[in-house]
Design a protein around this motif. Structure first.
Motif, PDB file in Angstrom:
ATOM      1  N   MET A   1      -8.200  10.080  -3.716  1.00  0.00           N
ATOM      2  CA  MET A   1      -7.994   9.376  -2.434  1.00  0.00           C
ATOM      3  C   MET A   1      -9.310   9.375  -1.648  1.00  0.00           C
ATOM      4  SD  MET A   1      -4.887   8.261  -1.914  1.00  0.00           S
ATOM      5  CE  MET A   1      -3.262   8.446  -2.667  1.00  0.00           C
TER       6      MET A   1
ATOM      7  N   LEU B   1      -1.298   5.205  -7.870  1.00  0.00           N
ATOM      8  CA  LEU B   1       0.086   4.772  -7.646  1.00  0.00           C
ATOM      9  C   LEU B   1       0.956   4.871  -8.901  1.00  0.00           C
ATOM     10  CD1 LEU B   1      -0.764   4.144  -4.833  1.00  0.00           C
ATOM     11  CD2 LEU B   1       0.061   1.815  -5.063  1.00  0.00           C
TER      12      LEU B   1
ATOM     13  N   GLN C   1      -0.606  14.090   0.967  1.00  0.00           N
ATOM     14  CA  GLN C   1      -1.078  15.182   0.114  1.00  0.00           C
ATOM     15  C   GLN C   1      -0.842  16.529   0.806  1.00  0.00           C
ATOM     16  OE1 GLN C   1      -2.944  12.063   0.113  1.00  0.00           O
ATOM     17  NE2 GLN C   1      -1.625  11.893  -1.706  1.00  0.00           N
TER      18      GLN C   1
ATOM     19  N   ASP D   1      -5.020  -0.629   6.595  1.00  0.00           N
ATOM     20  CA  ASP D   1      -3.653  -0.241   6.266  1.00  0.00           C
ATOM     21  C   ASP D   1      -3.765   1.131   5.598  1.00  0.00           C
ATOM     22  OD1 ASP D   1      -1.078  -0.039   5.369  1.00  0.00           O
ATOM     23  OD2 ASP D   1      -1.012  -2.013   4.423  1.00  0.00           O
ATOM     24  N   ARG D   2      -3.636   2.171   6.371  1.00  0.00           N
ATOM     25  CA  ARG D   2      -3.785   3.584   6.005  1.00  0.00           C
ATOM     26  C   ARG D   2      -5.248   4.035   5.973  1.00  0.00           C
ATOM     27  NH1 ARG D   2       1.107   5.386   4.663  1.00  0.00           N
ATOM     28  NH2 ARG D   2       2.555   4.057   3.545  1.00  0.00           N
ATOM     29  N   PHE D   3      -5.427   5.323   6.288  1.00  0.00           N
ATOM     30  CA  PHE D   3      -6.726   5.996   6.215  1.00  0.00           C
ATOM     31  C   PHE D   3      -6.445   7.496   6.082  1.00  0.00           C
ATOM     32  CE2 PHE D   3     -10.927   7.207   8.254  1.00  0.00           C
ATOM     33  CZ  PHE D   3     -11.741   6.634   7.296  1.00  0.00           C
TER      34      PHE D   3
ATOM     35  N   ARG E   1      -7.407  -2.035   3.141  1.00  0.00           N
ATOM     36  CA  ARG E   1      -6.330  -1.066   2.894  1.00  0.00           C
ATOM     37  C   ARG E   1      -6.805   0.121   2.082  1.00  0.00           C
ATOM     38  NH1 ARG E   1      -2.367  -3.389  -1.880  1.00  0.00           N
ATOM     39  NH2 ARG E   1      -3.950  -3.619  -3.491  1.00  0.00           N
ATOM     40  N   GLU E   2      -6.017   1.194   2.159  1.00  0.00           N
ATOM     41  CA  GLU E   2      -6.291   2.391   1.351  1.00  0.00           C
ATOM     42  C   GLU E   2      -5.001   2.866   0.676  1.00  0.00           C
ATOM     43  OE1 GLU E   2      -8.412   5.605   3.048  1.00  0.00           O
ATOM     44  OE2 GLU E   2     -10.217   4.408   3.220  1.00  0.00           O
ATOM     45  N   PRO E   3      -5.064   3.475  -0.511  1.00  0.00           N
ATOM     46  CA  PRO E   3      -6.290   3.500  -1.290  1.00  0.00           C
ATOM     47  C   PRO E   3      -6.625   2.090  -1.760  1.00  0.00           C
ATOM     48  CG  PRO E   3      -4.464   4.414  -2.566  1.00  0.00           C
ATOM     49  CD  PRO E   3      -3.948   4.170  -1.185  1.00  0.00           C
TER      50      PRO E   3
ATOM     51  N   ARG F   1     -12.016   6.477  -0.651  1.00  0.00           N
ATOM     52  CA  ARG F   1     -12.378   6.342   0.778  1.00  0.00           C
ATOM     53  C   ARG F   1     -13.893   6.331   0.964  1.00  0.00           C
ATOM     54  NH1 ARG F   1      -8.701  10.028   2.952  1.00  0.00           N
ATOM     55  NH2 ARG F   1      -7.346   8.212   2.795  1.00  0.00           N
TER      56      ARG F   1
ATOM     57  N   LYS G   1       5.007  -1.075   8.828  1.00  0.00           N
ATOM     58  CA  LYS G   1       3.637  -1.329   9.280  1.00  0.00           C
ATOM     59  C   LYS G   1       3.051  -2.619   8.691  1.00  0.00           C
ATOM     60  CE  LYS G   1       1.593   1.684   5.864  1.00  0.00           C
ATOM     61  NZ  LYS G   1       1.312   0.633   4.886  1.00  0.00           N
TER      62      LYS G   1
ATOM     63  N   ARG H   1      -6.716   2.980  -6.931  1.00  0.00           N
ATOM     64  CA  ARG H   1      -5.367   2.796  -6.389  1.00  0.00           C
ATOM     65  C   ARG H   1      -4.348   2.645  -7.520  1.00  0.00           C
ATOM     66  NH1 ARG H   1      -2.905   0.509  -1.650  1.00  0.00           N
ATOM     67  NH2 ARG H   1      -0.914  -0.405  -2.175  1.00  0.00           N
TER      68      ARG H   1
ATOM     69  N   ASP I   1       6.456   5.149   3.867  1.00  0.00           N
ATOM     70  CA  ASP I   1       6.765   3.884   3.182  1.00  0.00           C
ATOM     71  C   ASP I   1       8.071   3.338   3.762  1.00  0.00           C
ATOM     72  OD1 ASP I   1       4.926   3.873   0.460  1.00  0.00           O
ATOM     73  OD2 ASP I   1       5.387   5.884   1.183  1.00  0.00           O
TER      74      ASP I   1
ATOM     75  N   ALA J   1      -3.146   9.520   6.315  1.00  0.00           N
ATOM     76  CA  ALA J   1      -2.217   9.435   5.174  1.00  0.00           C
ATOM     77  C   ALA J   1      -2.454  10.581   4.194  1.00  0.00           C
ATOM     78  CB  ALA J   1      -2.368   8.091   4.462  1.00  0.00           C
TER      79      ALA J   1
ATOM     80  N   GLU K   1       6.677   6.051  -3.685  1.00  0.00           N
ATOM     81  CA  GLU K   1       7.969   5.516  -3.219  1.00  0.00           C
ATOM     82  C   GLU K   1       9.144   6.103  -3.989  1.00  0.00           C
ATOM     83  OE1 GLU K   1       6.253   1.169  -1.772  1.00  0.00           O
ATOM     84  OE2 GLU K   1       6.843   1.469  -3.847  1.00  0.00           O
TER      85      GLU K   1
HETATM   86  P1  TYD Z   1       1.215   1.496   0.716  1.00  0.00           P
HETATM   87  O1  TYD Z   1       0.112   1.502   1.687  1.00  0.00           O
HETATM   88  O2  TYD Z   1       2.561   1.864   1.207  1.00  0.00           O
HETATM   89  O3  TYD Z   1       1.191   0.109   0.006  1.00  0.00           O
HETATM   90  P2  TYD Z   1       2.390  -0.860  -0.309  1.00  0.00           P
HETATM   91  O4  TYD Z   1       2.852  -1.304   1.043  1.00  0.00           O
HETATM   92  O5  TYD Z   1       1.715  -1.892  -1.137  1.00  0.00           O
HETATM   93  O6  TYD Z   1       3.387  -0.013  -1.070  1.00  0.00           O
HETATM   94  O7  TYD Z   1       0.938   2.390  -0.596  1.00  0.00           O
HETATM   95  C1  TYD Z   1       0.003   3.334  -0.706  1.00  0.00           C
HETATM   96  C2  TYD Z   1       0.615   4.657  -1.068  1.00  0.00           C
HETATM   97  O8  TYD Z   1      -0.433   5.604  -1.163  1.00  0.00           O
HETATM   98  C3  TYD Z   1       1.598   5.168  -0.022  1.00  0.00           C
HETATM   99  O9  TYD Z   1       2.780   5.611  -0.659  1.00  0.00           O
HETATM  100  C4  TYD Z   1       0.908   6.360   0.576  1.00  0.00           C
HETATM  101  C5  TYD Z   1      -0.100   6.780  -0.449  1.00  0.00           C
HETATM  102  N1  TYD Z   1      -1.318   7.380   0.120  1.00  0.00           N
HETATM  103  C6  TYD Z   1      -1.520   8.750   0.020  1.00  0.00           C
HETATM  104  O10 TYD Z   1      -0.679   9.454  -0.550  1.00  0.00           O
HETATM  105  N2  TYD Z   1      -2.662   9.304   0.533  1.00  0.00           N
HETATM  106  C7  TYD Z   1      -3.633   8.567   1.135  1.00  0.00           C
HETATM  107  O11 TYD Z   1      -4.670   9.117   1.581  1.00  0.00           O
HETATM  108  C8  TYD Z   1      -3.426   7.144   1.240  1.00  0.00           C
HETATM  109  C9  TYD Z   1      -4.461   6.291   1.891  1.00  0.00           C
HETATM  110  C10 TYD Z   1      -2.248   6.593   0.718  1.00  0.00           C
END
Ligand code: TYD
Length: 207
Positions: free
Chosen positions: A73, A60, A108, A98-100, A44-46, A77, A22, A56, A18, A103, A159
């Motif tokens: 997660m 979060l 985790q 945006d993530r897969f 984006r994910e999740p 997916r 990106k 998501r 974070d 992440a 975060e």
């Molecule tokens: P993020 O993509 O950073 O969104 P934003 O920019 O809106 O904050 O937030 C997604 C959060 O989810 C990020 O902290 C990482 C986490 N995450 C995981 O822990 N595992 C995963 O498999 C994925 C896809 C995300």
């Protein structure tokens, strides 16, 4: 049945801790590809589907066991692949996510310490052999990502984690990059926005 892709399609994922920058580059990349005549789907994910966005919200903001977190997660997916990613790839589009799954290995696995073997089982279950064609890993030292996040007043559950959590996440991402050098390209997120875009143009032209 194996997951099939149209040969014209590309699956690109963006990753990083974070605050690595990106999100700034994601929109630019999509516009850059569209200006070259590509059909680009940004997701984006999740998240990425109505159910995935509900998951998501829980992921979060709701505290839970780390295995529950990993399972949700991958549940999100599975839905994302079925409803969004695979149909777009089969139609010959380019998909930028945006993530897969990297992440999940980073957050985790690295961050929370979940056994990688369990993550590999979920990966195989949910995506079979499908992997991104290209993963852009935006890498910055944890101190820089913390500075960038400190201007944000509403931090989510990830975060809010401490510096050593992000250190483990960053290291896990870099291990993924070393393990899959053909797929994962590490971008130095300390560079200027323009310098990063110049680098991205070159990388994109090679896939
Ligand atoms: P993020 O993509 O950073 O969104 P934003 O920019 O809106 O904050 O937030 C997604 C959060 O989810 C990020 O902290 C990482 C986490 N995450 C995981 O822990 N595992 C995963 O498999 C994925 C896809 C995300």
């Amino acid at each position: 049945m194996p997951y099939l892709k149209n040969k014209n399609s590309k699956f690109i994922t963006l990753e990083g801790i974070d605050g690595a920058g990106k999100s700034t580059q994601l929109n630019w990349l999509a516009e850059h590809l569209r200006s070259q005549g590509r059909n680009v789907l940004v997701t984006r994910e999740p998240g990425g589907t109505p159910l995935g966005e509900m998951l998501r919200e829980l992921l979060l903001h709701q505290s839970m066991h780390l295995e529950t977190e990993a399972l949700l997660m991958f549940a999100a997916r599975r839905e994302h692949l079925d409803k969004v990613i695979l149909p777009a790839l089969q139609a010959g589009n380019w998909v930028i996510s945006d993530r897969f799954t990297d992440a999940s290995f980073a957050y985790q696995g690295g961050g929370r310490g979940l056994d990688e073997g369990k993550l590999r089982i979920l990966e195989k279950w949910v995506q079979q052999d499908l992997q991104p064609d290209l993963t852009l890993l935006f890498d910055v030292p944890v101190e820089i990502s913390r500075q960038r996040l400190s201007s944000n007043s509403s931090l989510d559950r990830f975060e809010q984690e401490k510096q050593d959590f992000f250190q483990r996440v960053r290291e896990a991402y870099l291990r993924r990059a070393a393990q899959f050098p053909d797929r994962v390209r590490v971008i130095d997120g300390r560079q200027s926005v323009d310098a990063i875009q110049t680098e991205l143009e070159v990388i994109i032209s090679t896939i």
